[in-house]
Design a protein around this motif. Structure first.
Motif, PDB file in Angstrom:
ATOM      1  N   TYR A 590       0.879  -1.173   0.000  1.00 53.50           N
ATOM      2  CA  TYR A 590       0.000   0.000   0.000  1.00 53.50           C
ATOM      3  C   TYR A 590       0.913   1.218   0.000  1.00 53.50           C
ATOM      4  O   TYR A 590       1.713   1.415   0.926  1.00 53.50           O
ATOM      5  CB  TYR A 590      -0.915   0.031   1.222  1.00 53.50           C
ATOM      6  N   GLU A 624      -1.525  -8.744   6.424  1.00 54.19           N
ATOM      7  CA  GLU A 624      -2.425  -8.749   5.266  1.00 54.19           C
ATOM      8  C   GLU A 624      -2.498  -7.347   4.687  1.00 54.19           C
ATOM      9  O   GLU A 624      -2.578  -6.362   5.429  1.00 54.19           O
ATOM     10  CB  GLU A 624      -3.823  -9.222   5.689  1.00 54.19           C
ATOM     11  N   GLU A 626      -4.728  -5.369   1.688  1.00 56.12           N
ATOM     12  CA  GLU A 626      -5.789  -5.379   0.679  1.00 56.12           C
ATOM     13  C   GLU A 626      -5.901  -3.983   0.090  1.00 56.12           C
ATOM     14  O   GLU A 626      -5.250  -3.041   0.541  1.00 56.12           O
ATOM     15  CB  GLU A 626      -7.121  -5.809   1.306  1.00 56.12           C
ATOM     16  N   ASP A 641      -7.308  -4.375  12.206  1.00 57.56           N
ATOM     17  CA  ASP A 641      -7.503  -3.910  10.833  1.00 57.56           C
ATOM     18  C   ASP A 641      -7.438  -2.389  10.785  1.00 57.56           C
ATOM     19  O   ASP A 641      -7.953  -1.704  11.677  1.00 57.56           O
ATOM     20  CB  ASP A 641      -8.869  -4.361  10.299  1.00 57.56           C
TER      21      ASP A 641
END
Length: 732
Positions: A590, A624, A626, A641
């Motif tokens: 990211y 993780e 995304e 998260d």
């Protein structure tokens, strides 16, 4: 209603419809979107140094065509003029983008098929007609209208900001805080933004006020400037500041004369919007919340001292002697004094450096308090410090925030919402807190408020370490008052067996140069070039230390005195990320305009988040990544998260500041000391860094920088009056 970002010559103009958002940085400072130019079927990429517009929005851009080496031709916008979508196609794209609750692509198509170019007008002024569309009942229609109203207000705020020369990227934050009252705040109370909206500073609020025509010497502006100056002062660790320096700082900040500031300051004091204290002919000014915190801490400490419950112990000294016999330990005189004092005093402070036996005393204190029938709680300011205390004592420990049961929500004055407070206090007969040098005055206030009357409190810490990042110098002030019972351990046990780290830490604290070697547990690598120093740190982490069996991610911690420069935290993090966790096809990333987060990166939480229950200084690894979030594992039982807009709470942690390392311990510490660090080089910083290591210290840099750090004992004065309050020098 145009937002400008600056730019060079040969600007072009471009109008069209926002087709989709490709990228938006979490800090709102950069975006890439696809634009359908007016009268064309093709799409082009546009880059923008701000938050992106809404999908379906009509925009007019001024900027230049550029060629990106990877992404090809793009239009780099220097200014953007926003309009509500007016064409049928734009309205449908806007509704289909998901910004309106209850409306997806299929529903957007049906709405536009029914109402055409009047669709938004129907939603806004004739919502009952929505029920004529298939799939829309009364509840769905209400949801659509409420969501669209919110979007309309958001767009109105965005346009208002742009028309006043301020980035529309701030609209979402302002709307989230004030909802329908946002425009009233903007037009009538702009300086509230700096106090109440995270991410909006005084400069932005000042720009808004100027756009409204507020004069530079307006009383409201000067009052806000005084508040901002006090806020900056607290960020430097002060609880208060003398009147004259505050006037000078504010006058310089606002570019007004000091007399005007002095007049407004007196008015604020008369209105009790600021607090004041006088001592030795000097007038000191406080933000009210820090004044209250200091008062409450002093009162509760004195109360605990005077009214502690008596423990069922016939002879504290005999109990200590019995404990020595039971454990086979032979305590030093100061250690015995400390253990006996805990049984007779309601509040007690234990301080001392490494190797002086603090841990042994704490274990003994726990045993004796339990023998006296006490229910005990153990805690520390950070997760890492709490873990160290648990390992040292074999007992359950927790952070102060978890002890107080921190809840979601935070006030802008730095206080937080805790389930445990003066009304719902902790259940304990005795509480032991370690690493108290890290606790600022606000956290100490909340902790003491939750301590039940009669409870015994033991504060443990190393007073020679750096003070807390937040305002106050609580541990130092308590000792300086000479009112609260305390013992300072100074004797280093078994000096012939002690590590070079312990001996050198005490040497540094006494103002002597450490004894360094080219190998062993305390090394100094003399390197006169900062770039070479940085590269040497990378080599240590990638080659030298792994060859010795150390894991560079978990066993080794790189520290730095500063954030900037070649050997600062920011550059070292970039170098170490590239070396220890390089990009690979299987590693998702990211990327923002500020940094890149990559799968498996070592990261740190940089602010207290009571909702997620992660706190400033907590370290984890990214598990993780995304498109819209990433996940960080902080411990075996805590995975968190983060959405895009929350990533500003994280930073890479391959390297960190010495301040951030407080309360933690690592097998190996690496610390650069270069000429560029001169402004930050001081004895307690070097001492704090060295005492973070349990097995090995590696210093790199110049001898001059090392000499400066050892010789400079001029620790920055913190303006606090806690010691004076405890000693009764101030009238309450």
């Amino acid at each position: 209603m145009t937002l400008n970002f600056g730019g060079g010559a040969q600007s072009e103009e471009l109008s069209g419809l926002v087709d989709s958002i490709i990228f938006a940085s979490p800090d709102g400072k950069f975006a890439v979107f696809r634009l359908q130019p007016a009268g064309q079927n093709s799409r082009i990429s546009v880059t923008l140094n701000a938050e992106p517009p809404l999908v379906g929005q009509q925009v007019h851009l001024t900027g230049q065509w550029v060629t990106h080496p990877r992404f090809g031709q793009q239009f780099k916008a220097q200014s953007i003029h926003l309009e509500a979508p007016t064409s049928v196609e734009g309205i449908e794209r806007f509704l289909a983008s998901g910004v309106i609750d209850g409306v997806g692509p299929a529903m957007a198509s049906r709405l536009v098929a029914k109402f055409g170019a009047d669709t938004l007008t129907v939603i806004e002024t004739k919502p009952h007609l929505l029920e004529q569309v298939e799939g829309i009942g009364k509840k769905t229609a209400q949801k659509i209208v409420e969501s669209y109203t919110a979007q309309s207000e958001l767009r109105e705020i965005m346009l208002w900001l742009e028309s006043h020369g301020v980035s529309g990227a701030l609209a979402a934050k302002i709307f989230k805080k004030y909802s329908s009252f946002a425009l009233d705040v903007l037009e009538n109370h702009p300086y509230k933004l700096a106090q109440e909206v995270e991410g909006i500073g005084f400069a932005t609020a000042d720009a808004i006020a100027a756009s409204l025509g507020m004069a530079g010497d307006d009383e409201n502006r000067i009052a806000a400037g005084i508040d901002y100056a006090l806020q900056q002062i607290s960020l430097n660790g002060h609880c208060c500041i003398p009147e004259e320096p505050l006037i000078q700082r504010t006058a310089k900040l606002l570019r007004v004369d000091g007399l005007s500031v002095a007049e407004v300051l007196q008015k604020q004091l008369k209105k009790q919007r600021l607090s004041v204290e006088s001592l030795g002919g000097e007038t000191l000014i406080y933000s009210p919340y820090l004044y209250r915190a200091e008062q409450k801490v002093a009162r509760k400490l004195l109360y605990l001292q005077r009214y502690a419950d008596e423990l069922n112990v016939a002879s504290p000294e005999q109990m200590v002697a019995d404990w020595e016999e039971m454990t086979g330990l032979d305590l030093a005189r100061a250690q015995k004094e400390a253990m006996a004092a805990v049984l007779t005093h309601g509040i007690f402070v234990l301080t001392g450096g490494p190797g002086t036996g603090k841990t042994t005393v704490v274990r003994g204190i726990i045993d004796m308090l339990e023998m006296a029938g006490c229910e005990i709680l153990l805690g520390a300011p950070t997760g890492r410090a709490a873990k160290r205390l648990a390992e040292a004592t074999g007992r359950k420990t927790m952070t102060v925030h978890r002890m107080l049961e921190a809840q979601g929500g935070r006030q802008e004055d730095g206080s937080s919402m805790f389930a445990k407070d003066a009304d719902e206090q902790l259940e304990a007969d005795a509480i032991i807190l370690d690493e108290v040098s890290m606790m600022d005055i606000v956290l100490m206030q909340h902790f003491l408020a939750a301590v039940p009357d009669g409870c015994h409190v033991i504060l443990v810490g190393d007073v020679d370490q750096l003070p807390a990042v937040g305002p106050g110098a609580v541990l130092k002030d308590i000792l300086r008052s000479e009112v609260i019972p305390s013992v300072r351990l100074t004797e280093v046990f078994r000096q012939d067996e002690a590590s070079s780290i312990v001996l050198n830490a005490h040497a540094i604290n006494a103002g002597r140069l450490p004894v360094c070697q080219n190998a062993g547990d305390f090394q100094f690598w003399e390197i006169n070039d900062a770039n070479v120093t940085a590269q040497s740190i990378v080599k240590l982490c990638t080659e030298v230390l792994p060859a010795q069996g150390w894991n560079p991610l978990t066993d080794v911690q790189v520290l730095s005195p500063m954030h900037r420069q070649e050997c600062g935290v920011e550059n070292l993090n970039k170098l170490l990320q590239a070396a220890l966790n390089p990009p690979a096809p299987h590693k998702a990333e990211y990327t923002s305009s500020v940094r890149t987060f990559r799968l498996y990166d070592k990261v740190m939480q940089t602010k207290n988040n009571y909702t997620k229950m992660v706190f400033n200084g907590d370290i984890g690894f990214i598990t993780e990544v995304e498109a819209d979030h990433l996940t960080v594992k902080f411990s075996d039982d805590l995975e968190v998260d983060y959405e895009k807009n929350e990533l500003t709470e994280l930073q890479l942690a391959y390297a960190m500041s010495v301040h951030k390392s407080q309360g933690s311990e690592y097998p190996v510490i690496i610390l650069p000391l270069t000429a560029g660090h001169y402004i930050m080089l001081q004895r307690n910083l070097l001492y704090t860094a060295v005492t973070r290591a349990s097995k090995q210290v590696i210093l790199l840099g110049t001898k001059a920088a090392l000499n400066t750090a050892v010789e400079n004992d001029r620790t920055r004065k913190r303006y606090t009056l806690l010691a004076e309050r405890l000693a009764g020098a101030l009238t309450e």
